[in-house]
Design an enzyme around this catalytic site. Structure first.
Site, PDB file in Angstrom:
ATOM      1  N   THR A 138      -5.640 -31.615 -36.035  1.00  0.00           N
ATOM      2  CA  THR A 138      -5.950 -30.361 -36.717  1.00  0.00           C
ATOM      3  C   THR A 138      -7.195 -29.674 -36.164  1.00  0.00           C
ATOM      4  OG1 THR A 138      -7.226 -31.521 -38.421  1.00  0.00           O
ATOM      5  CG2 THR A 138      -4.872 -31.168 -38.854  1.00  0.00           C
TER       6      THR A 138
ATOM      7  N   ARG B 114      -9.301 -36.439 -44.665  1.00  0.00           N
ATOM      8  CA  ARG B 114      -9.500 -35.104 -45.219  1.00  0.00           C
ATOM      9  C   ARG B 114      -8.407 -34.137 -44.772  1.00  0.00           C
ATOM     10  NH1 ARG B 114     -14.730 -33.201 -43.054  1.00  0.00           N
ATOM     11  NH2 ARG B 114     -13.452 -32.631 -41.274  1.00  0.00           N
TER      12      ARG B 114
ATOM     13  N   ARG C 284     -16.581 -42.250 -21.046  1.00  0.00           N
ATOM     14  CA  ARG C 284     -16.693 -41.565 -19.765  1.00  0.00           C
ATOM     15  C   ARG C 284     -17.488 -42.340 -18.718  1.00  0.00           C
ATOM     16  NH1 ARG C 284     -18.081 -35.740 -22.414  1.00  0.00           N
ATOM     17  NH2 ARG C 284     -15.950 -35.161 -23.018  1.00  0.00           N
TER      18      ARG C 284
ATOM     19  N   CYS D 228     -16.383 -30.595 -20.849  1.00  0.00           N
ATOM     20  CA  CYS D 228     -15.772 -29.310 -20.477  1.00  0.00           C
ATOM     21  C   CYS D 228     -16.548 -28.601 -19.370  1.00  0.00           C
ATOM     22  CB  CYS D 228     -15.643 -28.415 -21.704  1.00  0.00           C
ATOM     23  SG  CYS D 228     -17.146 -28.306 -22.707  1.00  0.00           S
TER      24      CYS D 228
ATOM     25  N   GLN E  80     -22.523 -21.521 -22.547  1.00  0.00           N
ATOM     26  CA  GLN E  80     -21.365 -22.140 -23.177  1.00  0.00           C
ATOM     27  C   GLN E  80     -21.011 -21.504 -24.513  1.00  0.00           C
ATOM     28  OE1 GLN E  80     -22.856 -26.366 -21.382  1.00  0.00           O
ATOM     29  NE2 GLN E  80     -21.325 -26.532 -22.983  1.00  0.00           N
TER      30      GLN E  80
ATOM     31  N   GLY F 276     -16.973 -24.739 -28.167  1.00  0.00           N
ATOM     32  CA  GLY F 276     -17.241 -26.090 -27.692  1.00  0.00           C
ATOM     33  C   GLY F 276     -17.768 -27.001 -28.782  1.00  0.00           C
TER      34      GLY F 276
ATOM     35  N   HIS G 206     -16.513 -20.968 -21.140  1.00  0.00           N
ATOM     36  CA  HIS G 206     -17.830 -21.338 -20.628  1.00  0.00           C
ATOM     37  C   HIS G 206     -18.057 -20.658 -19.276  1.00  0.00           C
ATOM     38  CE1 HIS G 206     -18.174 -24.025 -23.873  1.00  0.00           C
ATOM     39  NE2 HIS G 206     -18.141 -25.196 -23.260  1.00  0.00           N
TER      40      HIS G 206
END
Length: 345
Positions: A15, A43, A103, A132, A159, A163, A252
Site C-alpha cells: 500500500t 494498519r 545493501r 534511488c 531530491q 522519496g 530526483h
C-alpha cells in the site's frame, strides 16, 4: 515476455508509494504471475487493490506469509526487511529488497540491471536495490566508466519529497496551501520524522536527508558513496555527495561532476550515453533542452543533459541527471531484476 512458467509473487509494503508502483508495473509488463500476494502492516491490512480486474485483499505480513512464494519484493522499510526476509529466504523465496537493510552486506549483490546484472547470480536468496539517487547516477556513469575509467565523482542531489513516502507528499501540499492562504505553516515531518527539529519544506531547500553520521555526512550521502563503490566493484573510487530535499513531488535531479582517468571527447560521451540502455540524452542548450523532473515523472528512463567539459580540467565532465525516484529509482529497478530472474527459470 516469452512463454515460461508462472510465478507466485509477494509484494511487501503493497500500500506504500513504491509498493503501489511495483504492482502497477507487474500489471503493465504482464509479468508471468500464478498468484499475487499483497502484504502490509496490520494498519493497512484489509485494503483492497485491483490487479488485472481482480480485487486482491492486502494481508498482514507474518513470518509464515512466504510459503510457496517464488519472488518477494520488499519496500516497507529496513526493519520490516530485517524481520521477514530471513523467513522468506528459508521458505525458498528470492527476495528483492528496496531498503538499505542488506545493501552493504558482503553476500548480497547490489544490482542496477544496466550496470552490473552479471553480479546477480552471486545472490544467496537476497538481491538488494540501491538507493534511488545512486541508481540514476551509476546508470548514467556506467558507459563512461567503461570507456574512460573514473577517478572521482562529486554529486549534489535535489531530491523530491516522494522519496520520503506518502506522508511527506501530504506534508508538502499542506504547507504550500497553508502559506498561500495564511502566509505561514507548521513543520511536522522534514527533514527526518523521528528527529525533534523540523523544517519547512514548502518553498525551501533542506540540506539534510536522513540522519547525520559522526563524520558530518548524512546517511543518505554515505549510502551514495558506499553503494557507488560496491556497484562498480571499485573500492578506490573517490565519491563525495551532498543530498538536498526540495519541494518537488516526483523526480530526483543531480548535478554530477566526474573526473575520468583519461581525457575524453565530448561528442563521444554524448554518443556513448545515447547508445546506453535506459538512458535518454536531452542536451541542446540552443533550444533550452535539458532534463526536468516534471518531464521525467512517470517515465522509466534516466535522463541526462547539460553535458559540458570542465573549463580547467581536460579529464572532467559536468552533467545533469534526472529520473523518477519511485520508478527507475525503486519500483522499476526491482521489477527489472524480477524479470531477469524469471527469464533464467
Amino acid at each position: 515476455m516469452s512463454e515460461q512458467k508462472n510465478f507466485n509473487i509477494a509484494v511487501v509494503g503493497a500500500t506504500g508509494a513504491v509498493g503501489s508502483q511495483i504492482i502497477s508495473l507487474l500489471e503493465e509488463r504482464n509479468f508471468p504471475i500464478e498468484q499475487l500476494t499483497l502484504l502490509s502492516s496490520a494498519r493497512s491490512a484489509g485494503s483492497v487493490i485491483d490487479f488485472k480486474g481482480e480485487q486482491i485483499v492486502v494481508q498482514e505480513a507474518t513470518t509464515s506469509s512466504f510459503e510457496n512464494i517464488d519472488i518477494a519484493l520488499f519496500s516497507a522499510g529496513g526493519s520490516v526487511s530485517k524481520t521477514f526476509i530471513p523467513h522468506a529466504v528459508k521458505a525458498g523465496a528470492i527476495c528483492i529488497d528496496n531498503t538499505s537493510a542488506y545493501r552493504m552486506d558482503a553476500d548480497t549483490p547490489l544490482i542496477v540491471p544496466e550496470v552490473n546484472i552479471d553480479h546477480i547470480d552471486q545472490h544467496r536468496g537476497i538481491i538488494a536495490n540501491p538507493n534511488c539517487s545512486t541508481i540514476q547516477m551509476v546508470a548514467a556513469l556506467k558507459p563512461l566508466y567503461d570507456a574512460y575509467g573514473i577517478e572521482s565523482i562529486v554529486v549534489s542531489t535535489y531530491q523530491s519529497v516522494s522519496g520520503s513516502g506518502t506522508s511527506a507528499i501530504k506534508e508538502t501540499y499542506r504547507q504550500v496551501q497553508d502559506i498561500l492562504e495564511n502566509g505561514e505553516t507548521k513543520a511536522d515531518f522534514f527533514p527526518v520524522s523521528s528527529l525533534p527539529v523540523k523544517h519547512q519544506i514548502a518553498f525551501n531547500a533542506v540540506p539534510q536527508i536522513d540522519v547525520f553520521q559522526e563524520n558530518g555526512y548524512t546517511f543518505e550521502e554515505i549510502k551514495m558513496i558506499q553503494e557507488t563503490r560496491k556497484i562498480f566493484n571499485d573500492s578506490s573510487l573517490k565519491v563525495t555527495a551532498t543530498c538536498v530535499r526540495i519541494p518537488v513531488i516526483a523526480g530526483h535531479s543531480e548535478s554530477v561532476y566526474v573526473e575520468f582517468k583519461n581525457e575524453y571527447d565530448l561528442q563521444e560521451v554524448r554518443q556513448l550515453l545515447e547508445n546506453a540502455p535506459g538512458i535518454v540524452v536531452e542536451d541542446d542548450p540552443s533550444s533550452q533542452l535539458y532534463p526536468l523532473a516534471t518531464n521525467a515523472a512517470g517515465k522509466l528512463d534516466v535522463f541526462v543533459g547539460r553535458l559540458r567539459k570542465d573549463l580547467d580540467n581536460p579529464k572532467a565532465l559536468n552533467m545533469w541527471v534526472v529520473s523518477d525516484n519511485l520508478l527507475k529509482g525503486a519500483a522499476w529497478n526491482a521489477v527489472q531484476i524480477a524479470e531477469y530472474i524469471a527469464l533464467q527459470k
